[in-house]
Design an enzyme around this catalytic site. Structure first.
Site, PDB file in Angstrom:
ATOM      1  N   THR A 120      -1.064 -15.018  -8.307  1.00 41.99           N
ATOM      2  CA  THR A 120      -1.570 -14.095  -7.293  1.00 41.99           C
ATOM      3  C   THR A 120      -3.095 -14.082  -7.260  1.00 41.99           C
ATOM      4  OG1 THR A 120      -1.737 -11.732  -6.800  1.00 41.99           O
ATOM      5  CG2 THR A 120      -1.281 -12.291  -9.063  1.00 41.99           C
ATOM      6  N   ASP A 121      -3.655 -13.707  -6.108  1.00 44.61           N
ATOM      7  CA  ASP A 121      -5.111 -13.548  -6.011  1.00 44.61           C
ATOM      8  C   ASP A 121      -5.616 -12.358  -6.839  1.00 44.61           C
ATOM      9  OD1 ASP A 121      -4.113 -11.503  -4.392  1.00 44.61           O
ATOM     10  OD2 ASP A 121      -5.235 -12.091  -2.595  1.00 44.61           O
ATOM     11  N   GLU A 122      -4.687 -11.469  -7.244  1.00 47.57           N
ATOM     12  CA  GLU A 122      -5.119 -10.266  -7.978  1.00 47.57           C
ATOM     13  C   GLU A 122      -5.716 -10.587  -9.346  1.00 47.57           C
ATOM     14  OE1 GLU A 122      -2.556  -6.957  -8.164  1.00 47.57           O
ATOM     15  OE2 GLU A 122      -1.750  -7.278  -6.167  1.00 47.57           O
ATOM     16  N   TYR A 147       0.041  -5.074 -14.029  1.00 51.22           N
ATOM     17  CA  TYR A 147       0.663  -6.214 -13.329  1.00 51.22           C
ATOM     18  C   TYR A 147      -0.273  -7.415 -13.287  1.00 51.22           C
ATOM     19  CZ  TYR A 147       1.680  -9.256  -9.374  1.00 51.22           C
ATOM     20  OH  TYR A 147       1.868 -10.370  -8.583  1.00 51.22           O
ATOM     21  N   LYS A 151      -0.132 -11.230 -15.026  1.00 48.91           N
ATOM     22  CA  LYS A 151      -0.135 -12.477 -14.248  1.00 48.91           C
ATOM     23  C   LYS A 151      -1.302 -13.370 -14.700  1.00 48.91           C
ATOM     24  CE  LYS A 151       2.144 -13.681 -11.341  1.00 48.91           C
ATOM     25  NZ  LYS A 151       3.458 -14.412 -11.336  1.00 48.91           N
ATOM     26  N   ARG A 270      -3.653   5.120  -5.335  1.00 49.15           N
ATOM     27  CA  ARG A 270      -3.202   4.364  -6.523  1.00 49.15           C
ATOM     28  C   ARG A 270      -4.312   4.394  -7.574  1.00 49.15           C
ATOM     29  NH1 ARG A 270      -1.577  -1.682  -5.195  1.00 49.15           N
ATOM     30  NH2 ARG A 270       0.448  -0.753  -4.753  1.00 49.15           N
TER      31      ARG A 270
HETATM   32  P1  NAD Z   1       9.958  -9.690  -6.185  1.00 51.25           P
HETATM   33  O1  NAD Z   1       9.750  -8.524  -7.090  1.00 51.25           O
HETATM   34  O2  NAD Z   1      10.410  -9.473  -4.794  1.00 51.25           O
HETATM   35  O3  NAD Z   1      11.007 -10.706  -6.858  1.00 51.25           O
HETATM   36  C1  NAD Z   1      10.988 -11.021  -8.216  1.00 51.25           C
HETATM   37  C2  NAD Z   1      12.307 -11.696  -8.565  1.00 51.25           C
HETATM   38  O4  NAD Z   1      12.261 -12.069  -9.945  1.00 51.25           O
HETATM   39  C3  NAD Z   1      13.529 -10.795  -8.380  1.00 51.25           C
HETATM   40  O5  NAD Z   1      14.571 -11.504  -7.765  1.00 51.25           O
HETATM   41  C4  NAD Z   1      13.907 -10.422  -9.812  1.00 51.25           C
HETATM   42  O6  NAD Z   1      15.287 -10.160  -9.980  1.00 51.25           O
HETATM   43  C5  NAD Z   1      13.470 -11.666 -10.566  1.00 51.25           C
HETATM   44  N1  NAD Z   1      13.184 -11.394 -11.981  1.00 51.25           N
HETATM   45  C6  NAD Z   1      12.422 -10.402 -12.498  1.00 51.25           C
HETATM   46  N2  NAD Z   1      12.407 -10.486 -13.842  1.00 51.25           N
HETATM   47  C7  NAD Z   1      13.157 -11.555 -14.180  1.00 51.25           C
HETATM   48  C8  NAD Z   1      13.501 -12.166 -15.414  1.00 51.25           C
HETATM   49  N3  NAD Z   1      13.087 -11.665 -16.587  1.00 51.25           N
HETATM   50  N4  NAD Z   1      14.281 -13.266 -15.392  1.00 51.25           N
HETATM   51  C9  NAD Z   1      14.733 -13.781 -14.211  1.00 51.25           C
HETATM   52  N5  NAD Z   1      14.449 -13.248 -13.027  1.00 51.25           N
HETATM   53  C10 NAD Z   1      13.658 -12.150 -12.996  1.00 51.25           C
HETATM   54  O7  NAD Z   1       8.585 -10.492  -6.229  1.00 51.25           O
HETATM   55  P2  NAD Z   1       7.852 -11.345  -5.092  1.00 51.25           P
HETATM   56  O8  NAD Z   1       7.009 -10.440  -4.294  1.00 51.25           O
HETATM   57  O9  NAD Z   1       8.840 -12.204  -4.430  1.00 51.25           O
HETATM   58  O10 NAD Z   1       6.881 -12.227  -5.989  1.00 51.25           O
HETATM   59  C11 NAD Z   1       7.324 -13.487  -6.502  1.00 51.25           C
HETATM   60  C12 NAD Z   1       6.177 -14.154  -7.231  1.00 51.25           C
HETATM   61  O11 NAD Z   1       5.097 -14.354  -6.349  1.00 51.25           O
HETATM   62  C13 NAD Z   1       5.629 -13.342  -8.403  1.00 51.25           C
HETATM   63  O12 NAD Z   1       5.311 -14.234  -9.444  1.00 51.25           O
HETATM   64  C14 NAD Z   1       4.377 -12.686  -7.847  1.00 51.25           C
HETATM   65  O13 NAD Z   1       3.429 -12.452  -8.868  1.00 51.25           O
HETATM   66  C15 NAD Z   1       3.904 -13.779  -6.898  1.00 51.25           C
HETATM   67  N6  NAD Z   1       3.092 -13.327  -5.750  1.00 51.25           N
HETATM   68  C16 NAD Z   1       3.548 -12.344  -4.920  1.00 51.25           C
HETATM   69  C17 NAD Z   1       2.807 -11.998  -3.803  1.00 51.25           C
HETATM   70  C18 NAD Z   1       3.284 -10.930  -2.819  1.00 51.25           C
HETATM   71  O14 NAD Z   1       2.578 -10.617  -1.871  1.00 51.25           O
HETATM   72  N7  NAD Z   1       4.493 -10.369  -2.984  1.00 51.25           N
HETATM   73  C19 NAD Z   1       1.594 -12.635  -3.547  1.00 51.25           C
HETATM   74  C20 NAD Z   1       1.144 -13.625  -4.442  1.00 51.25           C
HETATM   75  C21 NAD Z   1       1.908 -13.974  -5.518  1.00 51.25           C
HETATM   76  O1  DAU Z   2      -2.376  -9.909  -3.491  1.00 53.55           O
HETATM   77  C1  DAU Z   2      -1.126 -10.357  -3.903  1.00 53.55           C
HETATM   78  C2  DAU Z   2      -0.291  -9.198  -4.393  1.00 53.55           C
HETATM   79  O2  DAU Z   2       0.127  -8.481  -3.240  1.00 53.55           O
HETATM   80  C3  DAU Z   2       0.902  -9.629  -5.230  1.00 53.55           C
HETATM   81  O3  DAU Z   2       0.437 -10.198  -6.423  1.00 53.55           O
HETATM   82  C4  DAU Z   2       1.811  -8.448  -5.560  1.00 53.55           C
HETATM   83  O4  DAU Z   2       2.986  -8.898  -6.214  1.00 53.55           O
HETATM   84  C5  DAU Z   2       2.190  -7.749  -4.266  1.00 53.55           C
HETATM   85  O5  DAU Z   2       2.964  -6.597  -4.549  1.00 53.55           O
HETATM   86  C6  DAU Z   2       0.933  -7.361  -3.499  1.00 53.55           C
HETATM   87  O6  DAU Z   2       0.178  -6.370  -4.226  1.00 53.55           O
HETATM   88  P1  DAU Z   2      -0.476  -5.090  -3.506  1.00 53.55           P
HETATM   89  O7  DAU Z   2      -0.633  -4.027  -4.523  1.00 53.55           O
HETATM   90  O8  DAU Z   2      -1.643  -5.490  -2.689  1.00 53.55           O
HETATM   91  O9  DAU Z   2       0.735  -4.755  -2.469  1.00 53.55           O
HETATM   92  P2  DAU Z   2       1.429  -3.399  -2.019  1.00 53.55           P
HETATM   93  O10 DAU Z   2       2.412  -3.780  -0.963  1.00 53.55           O
HETATM   94  O11 DAU Z   2       1.934  -2.591  -3.159  1.00 53.55           O
HETATM   95  O12 DAU Z   2       0.234  -2.592  -1.338  1.00 53.55           O
HETATM   96  C7  DAU Z   2      -0.560  -3.174  -0.324  1.00 53.55           C
HETATM   97  C8  DAU Z   2      -1.692  -2.200  -0.005  1.00 53.55           C
HETATM   98  O13 DAU Z   2      -1.138  -1.022   0.620  1.00 53.55           O
HETATM   99  C9  DAU Z   2      -2.431  -1.682  -1.233  1.00 53.55           C
HETATM  100  O14 DAU Z   2      -3.796  -1.501  -0.900  1.00 53.55           O
HETATM  101  C10 DAU Z   2      -1.784  -0.333  -1.524  1.00 53.55           C
HETATM  102  C11 DAU Z   2      -1.443   0.160  -0.149  1.00 53.55           C
HETATM  103  N1  DAU Z   2      -0.236   1.027  -0.024  1.00 53.55           N
HETATM  104  C12 DAU Z   2       0.918   0.640  -0.632  1.00 53.55           C
HETATM  105  C13 DAU Z   2       2.072   1.393  -0.485  1.00 53.55           C
HETATM  106  C14 DAU Z   2       3.367   0.977  -1.175  1.00 53.55           C
HETATM  107  C15 DAU Z   2      -0.284   2.170   0.782  1.00 53.55           C
HETATM  108  O15 DAU Z   2      -1.334   2.520   1.357  1.00 53.55           O
HETATM  109  N2  DAU Z   2       0.862   2.911   0.942  1.00 53.55           N
HETATM  110  C16 DAU Z   2       2.040   2.569   0.343  1.00 53.55           C
HETATM  111  O16 DAU Z   2       3.047   3.269   0.545  1.00 53.55           O
END
Ligand code: NAD
Ligand code: DAU
Length: 331
Positions: A120-122, A147, A151, A270
């Site tokens: 992730t970019d985080e 988190y 990562k 948050r």
């Molecule tokens: P998600 O929470 O929707 O899905 C995670 C999946 O991993 C789920 O299906 C869960 O059951 C599985 N899981 C969790 N723990 C496990 C374990 N111990 N063994 C096997 N499976 C397990 O997450 P996502 O948003 O799809 O993110 C997927 C990946 O992409 C992560 O590595 C996250 O850091 C990365 N990522 C997410 C975003 C975003 O915007 N959501 C952006 C950049 C990177």
């Molecule tokens: O940047 C990549 C990341 O993006 C991934 O690594 C994470 O897995 C993914 O969850 C996401 O992280 P964020 O914390 O940015 O996403 P989230 O959807 O939780 O929140 C997006 C923005 O919205 C953040 O600034 C918090 C804000 N927010 C979130 C929720 C749930 C709100 O204002 N209201 C809300 O109810």
């Protein structure tokens, strides 16, 4: 190729499996623990001769070893992924993101299997709103939350396993994804499903925090490109120039859903909330020739709203529990 996709029942992992089935001849085995975030229904309808499913934990060395031995490449999505949950209970983040990644690395090392690590970019921390620079592959790591720090730790493990043990790995760090199959705990699906349920969207703090949105399908095409053409040991940033502040996104969701754009609430912010993420993906574009296809955020958001309207059976079982969790925290 035979791909082992960890976390393939989650949001981005399931989008990747759909993308692979549609655009390649690869076969996929999904390894997923089915935590609260995993959903088998996200893989419904995929051909059984192309996609196999194993329920298991990436930190379970015995399960991981035999699956890795049978794969040509591992694409590692599985993680605890939600910042708010990591502030409530960090422990599962250490178990999955650190120990789980370590367990996979030891298996690919034993069996000489190609590994792609999804990150992730985080890991780079956050930027000021007016900072002219965006994140690049050389930005120093500076994670803020439990988190993002786990990562970051997992990325560093991958780099160490490449250098010390010659593991054939690449890493990608992507910005915020949106699209179908995203859990209702996350920002965009939470607000869409709130509006469907007649609940006012909830904006943390003033809503000025900026996220750099990319469609999950563009993330998938970038990962496939890196898997096919990426240089071993390299990191690639994935982004689609989609910076928007949260207030703008909530107002757009309300407008697209036929509501007054002001019909939202400000709620408790948050803790440690990162201000801005922004990705410079020039390396991926120039070196490997990747380009995003979903340039129009409003069109992508409209399609995502339609998907949640049409798939209430997919998200409804999680909705009340998620809202009760947020309500306890004043969010
Ligand atoms: P998600 O929470 O929707 O899905 C995670 C999946 O991993 C789920 O299906 C869960 O059951 C599985 N899981 C969790 N723990 C496990 C374990 N111990 N063994 C096997 N499976 C397990 O997450 P996502 O948003 O799809 O993110 C997927 C990946 O992409 C992560 O590595 C996250 O850091 C990365 N990522 C997410 C975003 C975003 O915007 N959501 C952006 C950049 C990177
Ligand atoms: O940047 C990549 C990341 O993006 C991934 O690594 C994470 O897995 C993914 O969850 C996401 O992280 P964020 O914390 O940015 O996403 P989230 O959807 O939780 O929140 C997006 C923005 O919205 C953040 O600034 C918090 C804000 N927010 C979130 C929720 C749930 C709100 O204002 N209201 C809300 O109810």
């Amino acid at each position: 190729m035979k791909l082992l996709v960890t976390g393939g029942a989650g949001f981005i992992g399931s989008n990747f499996v759909h993308h692979v089935v549609e655009h390649t001849d690869h076969r996929v085995t999904v390894l997923d623990k089915l935590t609260y975030a995993g959903n088998r229904a996200s893989l419904a309808g995929l051909p059984e001769d192309r996609v196999a499913f194993v329920r298991g934990d990436i930190a379970d060395a015995a399960v991981v070893d035999s699956l890795v031995a049978d794969a040509d490449a591992v694409v590692h999505y599985a993680a605890e992924s939600h910042n708010d949950n990591s502030l409530h209970d960090p422990r599962p983040f250490l178990d999955t993101n650190i120990i789980g990644t370590y367990t996979l690395l030891e298996a690919v090392r034993r069996h000489g299997v190609r590994f792609h690590h999804i990150s992730t970019d985080e890991v780079y921390g956050d930027l000021e709103l007016d900072d002219p620079e965006r994140f690049t592959e050389s930005t120093p790591y500076n994670p803020s939350s439990p988190y993002s720090s786990t990562k970051a730790g997992s990325d560093l493990l991958v780099r160490a396993w490449v250098r010390s043990f010659g593991v054939q790995a690449t890493i990608s760090n992507c910005s915020n994804n949106y699209g179908p199959y995203q859990h209702v705990e996350k920002f965009i699906p939470r607000q869409i499903t709130n509006v469907i349920r007649g609940i006012r969207p909830k904006l943390y703090g003033a809503g000025l925090n900026v996220r750099d949105w990319i469609h999950a399908d563009d993330h998938s095409s970038a990962v496939l490109t890196i898997l096919e053409k990426g240089r071993i040991g390299e990191t690639y940033l994935i982004g689609a120039d989609g910076e928007k502040d949260n207030k703008t996104v909530v107002e757009l969701i309300l407008t697209l859903m036929g509501q007054d754009p002001d019909a939202y609430e400000h709620v408790t912010d948050r803790a440690g909330h990162d201000l801005r993420y922004a990705i410079d993906s020039s390396k991926l574009r120039e070196e490997l020739g990747w380009m995003p296809k979903y340039g129009d955020f409003e069109a992508g958001l409209r399609a995502t709203i339609d998907w949640y309207r049409e798939h209430e059976d997919w998200w409804a079982p999680s909705k009340d529990g998620v809202e009760a969790f947020y309500a306890e925290k004043g969010q």
